[in-house]
Design a protein around this motif. Structure first.
Motif, PDB file in Angstrom:
ATOM      1  N   ILE A 253      -9.941  -7.638   4.344  1.00  0.00           N
ATOM      2  CA  ILE A 253      -8.734  -8.418   4.044  1.00  0.00           C
ATOM      3  C   ILE A 253      -7.895  -7.728   2.977  1.00  0.00           C
ATOM      4  O   ILE A 253      -6.667  -7.596   3.113  1.00  0.00           O
ATOM      5  CB  ILE A 253      -9.124  -9.838   3.594  1.00  0.00           C
ATOM      6  N   VAL A 254      -8.542  -7.258   1.916  1.00  0.00           N
ATOM      7  CA  VAL A 254      -7.821  -6.597   0.829  1.00  0.00           C
ATOM      8  C   VAL A 254      -7.156  -5.316   1.337  1.00  0.00           C
ATOM      9  O   VAL A 254      -6.017  -4.999   0.955  1.00  0.00           O
ATOM     10  CB  VAL A 254      -8.762  -6.314  -0.353  1.00  0.00           C
ATOM     11  N   LYS A 255      -7.842  -4.577   2.205  1.00  0.00           N
ATOM     12  CA  LYS A 255      -7.236  -3.363   2.768  1.00  0.00           C
ATOM     13  C   LYS A 255      -5.992  -3.707   3.589  1.00  0.00           C
ATOM     14  O   LYS A 255      -4.961  -3.025   3.480  1.00  0.00           O
ATOM     15  CB  LYS A 255      -8.227  -2.603   3.637  1.00  0.00           C
ATOM     16  N   ASP A 256      -6.075  -4.733   4.439  1.00  0.00           N
ATOM     17  CA  ASP A 256      -4.893  -5.146   5.194  1.00  0.00           C
ATOM     18  C   ASP A 256      -3.738  -5.472   4.262  1.00  0.00           C
ATOM     19  O   ASP A 256      -2.581  -5.098   4.519  1.00  0.00           O
ATOM     20  CB  ASP A 256      -5.217  -6.372   6.054  1.00  0.00           C
ATOM     21  N   LEU A 257      -4.041  -6.181   3.181  1.00  0.00           N
ATOM     22  CA  LEU A 257      -2.978  -6.575   2.253  1.00  0.00           C
ATOM     23  C   LEU A 257      -2.420  -5.379   1.497  1.00  0.00           C
ATOM     24  O   LEU A 257      -1.199  -5.271   1.300  1.00  0.00           O
ATOM     25  CB  LEU A 257      -3.500  -7.639   1.292  1.00  0.00           C
ATOM     26  N   ASN A 258      -3.286  -4.459   1.083  1.00  0.00           N
ATOM     27  CA  ASN A 258      -2.796  -3.254   0.419  1.00  0.00           C
ATOM     28  C   ASN A 258      -1.928  -2.422   1.354  1.00  0.00           C
ATOM     29  O   ASN A 258      -0.903  -1.864   0.946  1.00  0.00           O
ATOM     30  CB  ASN A 258      -3.968  -2.420  -0.098  1.00  0.00           C
ATOM     31  N   ASP A 259      -2.349  -2.329   2.617  1.00  0.00           N
ATOM     32  CA  ASP A 259      -1.548  -1.587   3.594  1.00  0.00           C
ATOM     33  C   ASP A 259      -0.191  -2.262   3.798  1.00  0.00           C
ATOM     34  O   ASP A 259       0.839  -1.585   3.934  1.00  0.00           O
ATOM     35  CB  ASP A 259      -2.288  -1.502   4.931  1.00  0.00           C
TER      36      ASP A 259
END
Length: 569
Positions: free
Chosen positions: A189-195
Motif C-alpha cells: 500500500i505504501v509503495k502504491d502511494l509513494n508511486d
C-alpha cells in the motif's frame, strides 16, 4: 477471484449511464470497447471516475436498502441502528463467516475495484492516450494507484493480511492466491502511494474547482499517514492476540515512520484549520469544500457520479421525523455523555459544572453541532422527543423511524434545504481532513516519548473548538488524544477502526443506553402539559470477543479458494 476479470465488462457498460454519451455519442451505449476507452482521454477519465466508487460515502454498501442509508457508526459505540432484526454489529458477536451482516459484500466489492485498477494499469501503458496525453495519463495512473491502495487499506483493516493481486488474471493463471502477511500488505500500500505521489505534480497538492474530489498529492500523503499509524498500533504488536504474520507489524521504526508521514503533509502547508466560534460554524464546515478538507467524495451531480440516493442521503436518512427524515443512525446516550463540558472537563470530573437536571447545558460545541437532542433548535423549531405529544416521540403521527435512543444525528445535515425536494449543492463526504493528520502526528509523537510535541498538535484540534489547551502527560495525554479523535472525527468512519487498533473495543462494548422523555403530572401520569422528566433506558446488550478485532474471511471465499480463515472463526 475469477469475478475480478468480469469487472471491466461492467465498467464499459456503466460508462454510458455515468455520462459518456456527451463525450462520444457515435456508438450505441453498449458498444464501447477498450479501444474506444483508451483512445479518448475523456472516456479514459470516465473509466477512472467509475473506480472512485470504491471510496467511502454516505451509505455503507449496496447490499440492500438499509446499508445504503447508514454507515459504519452503527458498528461502534457512536450510534445504534434501530431496525433490531438487521442490526448485525460486531460488538454483539453476531458476525460469522457465513453471515457478515452489515459488511457482507465488502470483500467482493473491494476486490472487484482492485481488478478494475489492475486492468487499467496494464492497458494504459501502450494506449494511444498515453502518447497523446502523457501528463494527463500520469495523473490518472496516480489516481488509480491511490484507489487501489485505499481498497487494500480497508481490506487489511477489516481482515488483516489479504491476498495481494497486482495484475489482471489471464486464462491460464492460478486464481487461488494465498493471503500475504499484514506487513507485506502495508508495504504494498505504501509503495502504491509513494508511486502516486511521484506521478502527481506539485500543482496537484490540492485539487479545487472542477477537479474537486479527485485524488491529490495531499490525499495520497494522508492515506499513507493513516496506514502507517494503524500499522504501528497495539493491535498489530506481536505480543497481542491475535498474532502471527497475518496480523503483526514488526518494524522497529514504526512510530517514527508514522510521525514522519504525518509531518511531511503538515509541513507542506497546503491545508489549514477552519476557524469556528459557534456550533453553527462547525456544522456548516461540513457542508462545502474548505481549507482543511484534504479529500472529499463529491456529493453533487456537478462532479463525477456517485451511485447513491442524492435526495435521501444524508438529510432524509438522518434527520428527525419532525423535519421529514428517517433518523436511522441514533447516537447512543453513552456517546453523548462522553462529550466534555465547555471548560474541558469530563461530566463526572470535579469542577465540571455538570448538572443532572440540565444534562445538555454548557457542553463543548461539537456536541451541539453533531447531535440532535431533546430541546435542540433544528430547522427552525425545537425538537421534542417526549411522550405524549412530542413531534419526534415514538407515537407521533406517521412516525416509523423513531429515535430509539432519544437522539438523532446532526453532523452533515443541511438545514437550508427542503428534504425530498432539494439536495445540498456541494456537500462532500470527508475522506481525509487536516485534524486527523494533526492527531496522527500527536499519537505517533506520544509513543516516541515526545510529549511536548504531542500536546502541541492535539491542542490545536481542541482549541479550535474552544476547549483549553491540553496540559496532561503520560496515559492521561494518550486519553486526551483518543478523546479528540473520538469527537473531532465523529461519524466520519474512524471510530470503528480506532477502537480496534487501540484494542479498546472490548472496554467500550458496554450495553447501549438511551434516554426516554416524558411529560407527567403531579401523580406521575402522562400529561401533555406536565413537567418534563428523563429516564435512562437500556437499548441493547452488547458483547465483544477477541475474534471480533477482525472480520472473518467470507465463507464462500474460503470454500472457493481454501485460504486461511481468521483467528477465532
Amino acid at each position: 477471484m475469477k469475478k475480478i476479470k468480469l469487472a471491466i465488462l461492467f465498467v464499459l457498460t456503466s460508462l454510458v449511464s455515468n455520462g459518456c454519451m456527451d463525450v462520444l455519442d457515435t456508438k450505441p451505449g453498449n458498444a464501447y470497447s477498450d479501444v474506444d476507452i483508451y483512445s479518448n482521454i475523456e472516456l479514459t477519465e470516465r473509466y477512472v471516475f467509475y473506480a472512485y466508487n470504491s471510496t467511502e460515502n454516505w451509505g455503507m454498501n449496496f447490499a440492500d436498502w438499509w446499508t445504503r442509508r447508514i454507515n459504519i457508526e452503527n458498528a461502534s459505540d457512536e450510534a445504534w441502528f434501530h431496525f433490531v432484526p438487521q442490526n448485525f454489529l460486531i460488538t454483539r458477536a453476531l458476525i460469522a463467516p457465513n453471515n457478515l451482516g452489515f459488511f457482507r459484500n465488502k470483500w467482493a466489492s473491494y476486490y472487484s475495484f482492485v481488478g478494475v485498477v489492475n486492468q487499467f494499469l496494464v492497458d494504459i501503458e501502450d494506449a494511444p492516450v498515453a502518447k497523446s496525453n502523457p501528463e494527463e495519463v500520469a495523473i490518472l495512473k496516480a489516481e488509480m494507484l491511490y484507489l487501489r491502495a485505499n481498497a487494500y487499506a480497508k481490506l487489511i483493516n477489516f481482515h488483516g493480511g489479504v491476498p495481494l493481486i497486482d495484475k489482471p488474471f489471464q486464462l491460464g493463471d492460478d486464481f487461488v492466491v494465498p493471503r500475504s502477511s499484514y506487513e507485506d500488505c502495508v508495504d504494498f500500500i505504501v509503495k502504491d502511494l509513494n508511486d502516486a505521489i511521484a506521478l502527481l505534480p506539485d500543482s496537484k497538492m490540492t485539487r479545487t474547482g472542477p477537479e474537486f474530489g479527485r485524488v491529490s498529492k495531499g490525499a495520497c500523503m494522508a492515506l499513507k499517514s493513516r496506514v502507517l499509524l494503524y500499522a504501528a498500533s497495539e493491535l498489530h504488536d506481536p505480543a497481542t492476540v491475535p498474532n502471527g504474520p497475518l496480523y503483526d507489524y514488526t518494524k522497529p521504526t514504526k512510530w517514527q515512520d508514522a510521525a514522519d508521514a504525518a509531518k511531511e503533509l503538515i509541513d507542506a502547508n497546503a491545508y489549514s484549520l477552519v476557524p469556528v466560534s459557534s456550533p453553527k460554524d462547525y456544522q456548516d464546515m461540513f457542508l462545502k469544500p474548505n481549507s482543511e478538507l484534504i479529500l472529499g467524495r463529491p456529493y453533487s451531480p456537478e462532479f463525477p457520479n456517485t451511485p447513491n440516493d442524492f435526495n435521501t442521503l444524508p438529510d432524509k436518512a438522518q434527520s428527525p421525523h419532525s423535519s421529514g427524515g428517517w433518523g436511522l443512525s441514533n447516537p447512543t446516550h453513552n456517546f453523548v455523555m462522553d462529550f466534555k463540558m465547555a471548560n474541558g472537563k469530563r461530566v463526572n470530573e470535579p469542577g465540571s459544572g455538570y448538572d443532572e437536571n440540565a444534562i445538555y447545558a454548557n457542553r463543548e460545541l461539537r456536541m451541539y453541532a453533531n447531535i440532535n437532542f431533546q430541546g435542540a433548535d433544528f430547522r427552525g423549531g425545537l425538537l421534542d422527543y417526549s411522550s405524549p405529544g412530542g413531534a419526534d416521540a415514538k407515537e407521533a403521527p406517521g412516525q416509523i423511524h423513531y429515535a430509539a435512543t432519544g437522539y438523532n444525528l446532526r453532523k452533515f445535515l443541511d438545514e437550508s434545504i427542503t428534504i425530498d425536494v432539494e439536495q445540498s449543492p456541494r456537500r462532500p463526504y470527508p475522506l481525509a481532513r487536516l485534524p486527523e493528520i494533526y492527531l496522527n502526528y500527536a499519537e505517533a509523537q506520544f509513543h516516541l516519548g515526545n510529549e511536548e510535541e504531542a500536546r502541541k498538535y492535539v491542542s490545536m484540534v481542541a482549541q479550535r473548538v474552544g476547549l483549553p489547551a491540553i496540559q496532561s502527560s503520560g496515559q492521561a495525554l494518550l486519553e486526551d488524544i483518543k478523546y479528540e479523535r473520538q469527537m473531532e472525527l465523529a461519524y466520519e468512519g474512524h471510530r470503528f477502526f480506532d477502537l480496534r487498533r487501540w484494542m479498546d473495543a472490548d472496554k467500550i462494548a458496554e450495553d447501549i443506553q438511551g434516554v426516554q422523555w416524558k411529560r407527567v403530572d403531579a401523580n406521575g401520569n402522562l400529561d401533555k402539559t406536565g413537567r418534563l422528566v428523563m429516564t435512562k433506558v437500556q437499548i441493547e446488550n452488547r458483547s465483544f470477543v477477541v475474534a471480533n478485532y477482525y472480520l472473518p474471511i467470507p465463507l464462500s471465499e474460503v470454500e472457493k479458494t481454501g485460504i486461511l480463515q481468521n483467528y477465532g472463526y
